[in-house]
Design an enzyme around this catalytic site. Structure first.
Site, PDB file in Angstrom:
ATOM      1  N   CYS A  55       0.773  -1.175  -0.027  1.00 15.16           N
ATOM      2  CA  CYS A  55      -0.260  -0.094   0.212  1.00 15.16           C
ATOM      3  C   CYS A  55       0.841   1.424  -0.157  1.00 15.16           C
ATOM      4  O   CYS A  55       1.926   1.333   0.489  1.00 15.16           O
ATOM      5  CB  CYS A  55      -0.793  -0.021   1.428  1.00 15.16           C
ATOM      6  N   HIS A 114      -6.564  -1.062  -2.230  1.00 20.62           N
ATOM      7  CA  HIS A 114      -6.111  -2.517  -1.510  1.00 20.62           C
ATOM      8  C   HIS A 114      -7.153  -3.482  -1.628  1.00 20.62           C
ATOM      9  O   HIS A 114      -6.872  -4.635  -1.886  1.00 20.62           O
ATOM     10  CB  HIS A 114      -5.827  -2.246  -0.059  1.00 20.62           C
ATOM     11  N   SER A 162       1.026 -14.037  -1.112  1.00 24.84           N
ATOM     12  CA  SER A 162       1.050 -14.134  -0.002  1.00 24.84           C
ATOM     13  C   SER A 162       0.375 -12.676   0.604  1.00 24.84           C
ATOM     14  O   SER A 162       0.349 -12.166   1.845  1.00 24.84           O
ATOM     15  CB  SER A 162       2.489 -14.031   0.559  1.00 24.84           C
ATOM     16  N   HIS A 165      -3.191  -7.485  -1.997  1.00 24.97           N
ATOM     17  CA  HIS A 165      -3.165  -6.221  -2.712  1.00 24.97           C
ATOM     18  C   HIS A 165      -3.000  -6.459  -4.149  1.00 24.97           C
ATOM     19  O   HIS A 165      -2.362  -7.382  -4.664  1.00 24.97           O
ATOM     20  CB  HIS A 165      -1.965  -5.424  -2.433  1.00 24.97           C
ATOM     21  N   HIS A 167      -1.696  -6.890  -7.672  1.00 29.49           N
ATOM     22  CA  HIS A 167      -0.343  -6.892  -8.043  1.00 29.49           C
ATOM     23  C   HIS A 167      -0.103  -8.139  -8.862  1.00 29.49           C
ATOM     24  O   HIS A 167      -0.616  -9.151  -8.729  1.00 29.49           O
ATOM     25  CB  HIS A 167       0.728  -6.741  -6.964  1.00 29.49           C
ATOM     26  N   GLN A 169       3.628  -9.833 -11.148  1.00 33.47           N
ATOM     27  CA  GLN A 169       5.553  -9.878 -11.146  1.00 33.47           C
ATOM     28  C   GLN A 169       5.779 -10.042 -12.507  1.00 33.47           C
ATOM     29  O   GLN A 169       5.163 -10.140 -13.405  1.00 33.47           O
ATOM     30  CB  GLN A 169       5.743 -10.923 -10.307  1.00 33.47           C
TER      31      GLN A 169
END
Length: 352
Positions: A55, A114, A162, A165, A167, A169
């Site tokens: 966040c 979030h 884990s 939020h 997101h 990669q």
């Protein structure tokens, strides 16, 4: 070609992109969505979680402070699986082979809120995510030491994520990973033989049949692939043959964002839960070659099978012999196509 037996009898289907096979056993459960459908309690998250290391304004697990970002935000993973300064080494022993692998891993925060996920974001926010992916592919791929850029998202604790939020990669590395290498080689062989990309011919056949097609717009197709391994596996494929996402026009970016958003909405609506999945974009290596044989695509591998709490496990036979599924790709597509196109949370608000 006769497909009459595929809905009633055990058979194998080949993934044309990798050469791998999946065993399909439709006789075991022809209509898996009947019966009780369990739902998880709604996950109510705040728009900003003071304990979330992604966040805006919070301190990350590695000790660095996140800026007050308002759109997408990219940073180098504090605990990267690949490192730029890895020394070169290898071992060519017949029984103990190894070689070094270098690269860089980054985290892409899709949105500062979030509580959101891709299907709950506005379309213009999803477009920003897509443009960020394009920029990252171009920037990382321009490095001479980088040969491949992998963009992916793990959504949900079921997939080992884990942090809830929103997101994804990006792992960039020196060499092509083995799954990409398989697709690279098979697409090259098909292109050399036919002068067209494999997926151009594949989606032409899928669009003509329509059975497994979920969504379509002027530039993209969303479908359950014929060789689907996961219960509700989905692919998004551009109609125009493009080696990588950097080749999209602005109009195609908007079309991609729209079908990406719609596809994830449908998945959420299946069991009226934030549907877990791993998604990834397979595209050409960043080796400077034209790679005209490549036709980039995005895949979603969701594990849920019968409800929000029942998942498909790859165990036993799947681990030691051959991947297997009970419902056919056609049955999965029929169920997904029957779902509302509006996110279930928005529908519930309308009914209040």
């Amino acid at each position: 070609m006769n497909f009459d037996h595929l809905q009633d009898h055990p058979h194998k289907r080949q993934n044309i992109l990798t050469g791998d096979w999946v065993l399909v056993s439709p006789h075991r459960t022809k209509r898996p969505w009947q019966g009780k459908v369990e739902k998880l309690a709604e996950d109510q998250r705040p728009s900003h979680d003071p304990n979330c290391y992604l966040c805006a304004g919070n301190t990350r697990a590695g000790g660095k402070v996140m800026p007050e970002y308002t759109g997408t935000y990219v940073f180098t993973n504090d605990f990267s699986a690949l490192l730029n300064d890895t020394p070169d080494f290898q071992g060519d022993d017949e029984l103990f082979s190894f070689e070094s692998e270098s690269g860089e891993c980054r985290v892409v925060c899709f949105h500062p809120n979030h509580a959101l996920t891709l299907p709950e974001m506005e379309i213009f926010n999803v477009e920003e995510v897509v443009r960020t992916w394009q920029d990252q592919y171009a920037e990382l791929g321009a490095r001479p030491e980088i040969g491949h850029v992998m963009i992916f998202e793990n959504k949900g604790a079921t997939m080992g994520c884990s942090n809830p939020h929103p997101h994804g990669q990006i792992w960039s590395q020196k060499r092509m990973p083995q799954e990409v290498q398989k697709k690279h080689d098979r697409q090259q062989a098909y292109f050399d033989k036919h002068g067209r990309t494999m997926l151009s011919d594949y989606i032409s056949r899928e669009l003509a049949d329509g059975t497994r097609v979920l969504e379509e717009n002027d530039h993209f197709v969303s479908l359950v692939p014929f060789w689907a391994l996961w219960p509700y596996e989905v692919m998004i494929i551009p109609k125009r043959a493009m080696a990588h996402i950097g080749m999209m026009t602005e109009e195609e970016v908007s079309a991609y964002a729209a079908i990406l958003h719609q596809t994830t909405v449908i998945l959420d609506n299946l069991f009226e839960t934030s549907f877990p999945y791993s998604s990834g974009i397979h595209q050409a290596p960043t080796d400077g070659a034209e790679n005209a044989h490549w036709h980039w695509h995005m895949s979603f591998y969701p594990p849920l099978l019968r409800s929000a709490t029942v998942k498909k496990f790859m165990v036993g036979y799947e681990m030691f012999a051959n991947p297997q599924r009970d419902i056919t790709a056609e049955q999965a597509a029929a169920k997904l196509k029957s779902l509302p196109k509006v996110h279930y949370k928005s529908l519930s608000k309308v009914g209040e």
